[in-house]
Design an enzyme around this catalytic site. Structure first.
Site, PDB file in Angstrom:
ATOM      1  CD  GLU A 265       5.621 -14.660   8.511  1.00  0.00           C
ATOM      2  OE1 GLU A 265       5.517 -13.463   8.152  1.00  0.00           O
ATOM      3  OE2 GLU A 265       6.119 -15.004   9.593  1.00  0.00           O
TER       4      GLU A 265
ATOM      5  N   GLY B  47      -0.125 -14.085   2.315  1.00  0.00           N
ATOM      6  CA  GLY B  47      -1.506 -13.704   2.597  1.00  0.00           C
ATOM      7  C   GLY B  47      -2.230 -13.382   1.304  1.00  0.00           C
TER       8      GLY B  47
ATOM      9  NE  ARG C   8      -5.683  -3.868  -0.979  1.00  0.00           N
ATOM     10  CZ  ARG C   8      -5.349  -3.661  -2.226  1.00  0.00           C
ATOM     11  NH1 ARG C   8      -6.259  -3.669  -3.177  1.00  0.00           N
ATOM     12  NH2 ARG C   8      -4.095  -3.464  -2.558  1.00  0.00           N
TER      13      ARG C   8
ATOM     14  CE1 TYR D   9      -2.413   0.452   2.578  1.00  0.00           C
ATOM     15  CE2 TYR D   9      -3.869  -1.132   1.520  1.00  0.00           C
ATOM     16  CZ  TYR D   9      -3.120  -0.738   2.607  1.00  0.00           C
ATOM     17  OH  TYR D   9      -3.077  -1.531   3.709  1.00  0.00           O
TER      18      TYR D   9
ATOM     19  CB  CYS E 152     -20.439  11.801   5.139  1.00  0.00           C
ATOM     20  SG  CYS E 152     -22.165  11.304   5.105  1.00  0.00           S
TER      21      CYS E 152
ATOM     22  CE1 TYR F 166      -3.418  -7.750   4.723  1.00  0.00           C
ATOM     23  CE2 TYR F 166      -3.035  -8.336   2.428  1.00  0.00           C
ATOM     24  CZ  TYR F 166      -2.662  -8.389   3.752  1.00  0.00           C
ATOM     25  OH  TYR F 166      -1.547  -9.109   4.118  1.00  0.00           O
TER      26      TYR F 166
END
Ligand SMILES: *Cc1c(COP(=O)(O)O)cnc(C)c1O
Length: 412
Positions: free
Chosen positions: A273, A275, A312, A316, A342, A371
């Site tokens: 799987e 991505g 991102r 993260y 803001c 992502y």
């Protein structure tokens, strides 16, 4: 390897100038390279050619219909995590027999939709879900093919938000309780337990955690055989990382070889799987400098791409390589690249050495194909960006830029 490169200091997406695209379609702008998508898919898929396998692209990494269609044409199945992703995959012409459905919170309506579509299988994440799927399948007079997602309790050594295979994570069933779950599944009339599944996290830069998880699963596979459960599929999830910065993740070929070695003697069809490893470096985001400013502590490049377009870095603390679209050979300084939203967390890069750019010039944010757009929002009532697919010298508007009208369409 990707197909975004500089020609005489000018950024190109395959055969098309990024500046031309930005002028025509505006910014912020996502640009995907079709050749890169195809190449990444084939490189990954062919790494498993020694095995009976199916590569299911993880739709949440990049769910644009044209991207899904393009990967489908390359032979990809899809890994979905919602009814909405099922809808997209089907609309993109993906064979339902190549769709696997993961996720901890599948609702009844979503289960029904997946059964109606006759997907390959559900990756079940709890005993409660098992009983729900059985009930829905019974009501529909059908049998659901299922795997259990096993949480092998291994440390993927990645960002805590994208680690999914540790005991403290919400995902899957712990190995201890999994055997009991299979025993229950065998007894249920409308359930056919056909496989085993795991997915331990994302952006893994070493093969070791995968192998550690695989060993635990293979050990469990023996226990399943002992109780007479004969499965056909082993789904190893996604998670292979990509180089955003200095990371050196294993090449898909190396990853494939390590797994093939352990799996080739088994009578199992392997499902993968991926991505990020397919989509991440197949896309970039172009953004324009709106203003520059400095205070005694910082220099800021204020750009028109923000955390609502690419979250991102804010979510993260991720690193994305950033560069000029047109290289001007100017001297550099240290900048924070920030958006107009803001929130102080609205940044694309912090303390980054970049050329002294001016208002109206453009930056490219690399590795934005996974992502990126899929995590975009309308925060601050900002229309979501346009997505383009460049294929050689051809340009496809894969998603039009949203308008203000689009934003209020469903409101009274
Ligand atoms: C997100 C996800 C993937 C894909 O992960 P990547 O790191 O993008 O390869 C695969 N399987 C499941 C169940 C996921 O949730």
């Amino acid at each position: 390897m990707h197909h975004f490169e500089y020609r005489d200091g000018s950024l190109f997406a395959e055969e098309v100038s990024a500046t031309k695209l930005a002028e025509e379609y505006g910014t912020p702008l996502y640009i995907y390279s079709a050749a890169t998508f195809r190449r990444h898919f084939q490189a990954f898929d062919s790494a498993f050619k020694g095995l009976d396998h199916l590569t299911c692209f993880s739709v949440k990494a990049n769910s644009n219909l044209s991207v899904l269609r393009m990967l489908g044409e390359e032979g990809a199945g899809m890994d979905i995590v919602s009814g909405g992703e099922l809808y997209r995959a089907l609309r993109a012409g993906i064979d339902p027999g190549k769709i696997v459905y993961s996720g901890v919170g599948k609702r009844e309506s979503e289960i029904r939709e997946a059964l109606e579509a006759r997907i390959l299988m559900f990756n079940i994440e709890s005993v409660a879900e098992l009983h729900k799927i059985n009930a829905v399948a019974e009501e529909m007079g059908t049998v659901a093919k299922v795997s259990f997602r096993i949480n092998p309790d291994v440390d993927a050594k990645t960002h805590p938000y994208i680690s999914t295979g540790m005991a403290k994570n919400k995902f899957g069933l712990d190995i201890e309780h999994s055997l009991e779950a299979y025993k229950q599944a065998v007894e249920l009339k409308n359930i056919d337990p056909v496989g085993m599944d795991c997915h331990i996290g994302s952006q893994l830069t070493s093969i070791d955690p995968f192998l550690e998880a695989l060993d635990k699963l293979l050990n469990f596979y023996e226990k399943l055989k002992d109780i007479g459960v004969d499965i056909k599929y082993l789904d190893l999830g996604g998670g292979l990382g990509i180089p955003y910065d200095e990371e050196e993740p294993p090449h898909p070929t190396e990853f494939g070889q390590a797994l093939v070695e352990k799996l080739k003697a088994l009578p199992l069809k392997i499902i993968l799987e991926p991505g990020r490893v397919i989509a991440g470096n197949a896309g970039i985001m172009i953004t324009e400098v709106v203003y520059t400013k400095s205070n005694p502590m910082k220099n800021f490049l204020i750009v028109d791409g923000a955390m609502n377009d690419l979250v991102r870095p804010s979510l993260y603390g991720s690193y994305h390589r950033i560069d000029e679209v047109e290289k001007n050979g100017r001297e550099t300084d240290i900048f924070d690249v920030v958006g107009p939203i803001c929130e102080s967390s609205d940044f694309l890069a912090r303390d980054r050495e970049l050329p002294k750019m001016e208002q109206g010039e453009r930056l490219v944010v690399f590795s934005a194909g996974a992502y990126g757009f899929t995590m975009a929002s309308n925060y601050n009532t900002r229309p979501r960006a346009c997505e383009l697919i460049v294929d050689g010298d051809k340009v496809l508007v894969a998603r039009k830029r949203e308008t203000y009208e689009d934003l209020i369409e469903n409101e009274i």
